[in-house]
Design an enzyme around this catalytic site. Structure first.
Site, short mmCIF file in Angstrom:
data_model
loop_
_atom_site.label_atom_id
_atom_site.label_comp_id
_atom_site.label_asym_id
_atom_site.label_seq_id
_atom_site.Cartn_x
_atom_site.Cartn_y
_atom_site.Cartn_z
N ASP A 24 2.54 -8.50 7.54
CA ASP A 24 3.94 -8.38 7.98
C ASP A 24 4.14 -7.90 9.42
O ASP A 24 5.06 -7.10 9.69
CB ASP A 24 4.70 -7.45 7.04
CG ASP A 24 4.73 -7.94 5.61
OD1 ASP A 24 4.18 -9.03 5.34
OD2 ASP A 24 5.28 -7.23 4.75
N GLU A 72 7.03 -10.91 5.00
CA GLU A 72 7.99 -10.62 3.93
C GLU A 72 9.31 -11.28 4.29
O GLU A 72 9.95 -10.91 5.28
CB GLU A 72 8.18 -9.12 3.74
CG GLU A 72 9.14 -8.80 2.60
CD GLU A 72 9.36 -7.32 2.37
OE1 GLU A 72 10.27 -6.98 1.58
OE2 GLU A 72 8.64 -6.50 2.97
N LYS A 129 5.97 -14.01 1.53
CA LYS A 129 5.99 -13.27 0.27
C LYS A 129 7.37 -12.66 0.05
O LYS A 129 7.95 -12.08 0.96
CB LYS A 129 4.90 -12.19 0.25
CG LYS A 129 5.03 -11.12 1.34
CD LYS A 129 3.83 -10.17 1.30
CE LYS A 129 3.93 -9.06 2.31
NZ LYS A 129 5.03 -8.10 2.07
N LYS A 132 6.84 -6.67 -1.80
CA LYS A 132 6.05 -5.79 -0.94
C LYS A 132 4.58 -6.20 -0.97
O LYS A 132 3.94 -6.33 0.06
CB LYS A 132 6.20 -4.33 -1.39
CG LYS A 132 7.64 -3.85 -1.51
CD LYS A 132 8.40 -4.01 -0.22
CE LYS A 132 9.81 -3.44 -0.36
NZ LYS A 132 10.66 -3.79 0.81
N VAL A 157 1.69 -3.60 8.66
CA VAL A 157 2.73 -2.60 8.42
C VAL A 157 3.48 -2.92 7.12
O VAL A 157 3.49 -4.06 6.67
CB VAL A 157 3.72 -2.58 9.60
CG1 VAL A 157 3.00 -2.18 10.88
CG2 VAL A 157 4.42 -3.93 9.81
N THR A 158 4.13 -1.85 6.58
CA THR A 158 3.85 -0.46 6.90
C THR A 158 2.74 0.03 5.97
O THR A 158 2.58 -0.49 4.86
CB THR A 158 5.09 0.44 6.75
OG1 THR A 158 5.53 0.40 5.39
CG2 THR A 158 6.20 0.02 7.66
N CYS A 162 3.97 -2.07 2.19
CA CYS A 162 3.39 -3.39 1.95
C CYS A 162 1.86 -3.40 2.03
O CYS A 162 1.20 -4.11 1.27
CB CYS A 162 3.99 -4.40 2.90
SG CYS A 162 5.76 -4.66 2.64
N GLN A 202 -10.97 10.48 -3.81
CA GLN A 202 -11.76 10.37 -5.03
C GLN A 202 -12.82 9.26 -4.95
O GLN A 202 -12.97 8.44 -5.87
CB GLN A 202 -10.84 10.15 -6.24
CG GLN A 202 -9.81 11.27 -6.42
CD GLN A 202 -8.92 11.03 -7.61
OE1 GLN A 202 -9.31 11.24 -8.74
NE2 GLN A 202 -7.69 10.58 -7.34
#
Length: 228
Positions: A24, A72, A129, A132, A157-158, A162, A202
């Site tokens: 995007d 987007e 698209k 998001k 971005v961002t 997205c 993690q």
């Protein structure tokens, strides 16, 4: 196999089965007068990463990686725009409204296009698209399967919306995901930091992160090219 000294630990990837997804980098999000600005955001924060994203794209082109650019945007009749999305927030202009760069976030309008500095070259995929994440409502999954892609490098971005949405779904689909830290940005610096922390927490629960230089050196065995 090649290795990048990424975080939280080394990222190993198979270059012939690796693709770059640039999320995007559109005028509506990055330039004054676009949708990002109508929400009251400082678009210069996103604008500053354009050269860095460009360097990553250049290195990926030289390395022969498939490159997918996403946008987007919605159909002109708004048939793919959920009412909840249309009405959310308090922008000065809503999706579909006329603005300085045409109708806001509408496919085919100037504002929905990628900024000129990062325009796709022939052979590169440009994927529109409606959501998001880049998998929802698009043929992305089949495009990657056709090319036998197993590893994905992300920019754009961002970071927290997205980019992270697409990375999380890619991770669920079994792809090994790497985010270019300095080729992604948010209107809120603290959100970018939090998203990066979550992505690599993690033991790379969603994916890895590395700089454009680190990625380019691994792809090309040398420093990335300078942009003219």
């Amino acid at each position: 196999m090649k290795t990048i000294a990424a975080q939280p630990f080394d990222y190993t990837f198979d270059q012939p089965h690796t693709a770059l997804i640039v999320i995007d980098m559109q005028r509506d999000f990055i330039e004054p007068g676009g949708f990002g600005a109508t929400l009251g955001n400082d678009v210069s924060l996103l604008r500053k990463i354009v050269p860095t994203v460009g360097r990553l794209i250049d290195a990926s082109r030289i390395a022969g990686l498939p490159i997918i650019h996403t946008r987007e945007c919605h159909k002109p009749d708004l048939s793919d725009l959920p009412k909840a999305k249309h009405l959310r927030g308090k922008p000065s202009m809503r999706i579909g409204d006329p603005g300085p760069m045409g109708r806001i976030l509408i496919a085919g309008e100037p504002g929905a296009d990628i900024v000129p500095e990062l325009s796709a070259k022939p052979g590169e995929i440009v994927l529109d698209k409606p959501g998001k994440g880049a998998f929802y409502g698009t043929p992305l999954s089949s495009l990657l399967a056709e090319r036998k892609i197993t590893h994905l490098v992300f920019a754009g971005v961002t970071t927290e919306v997205c980019v992270q949405s697409t990375m999380r779904e890619a991770n669920d689909r079994g792809f090994e995901c790497l985010l270019a830290e300095d080729a992604t940005e948010s209107y809120f610096p603290e959100f970018k930091k939090a998203a990066i922390d979550m992505i690599r927490a993690q033991g790379a629960i969603v994916g890895w992160t590395a700089t454009v230089d680190q990625i380019a050196i691994a792809l090309l065995d040398r420093e990335p090219p300078a942009r003219s």
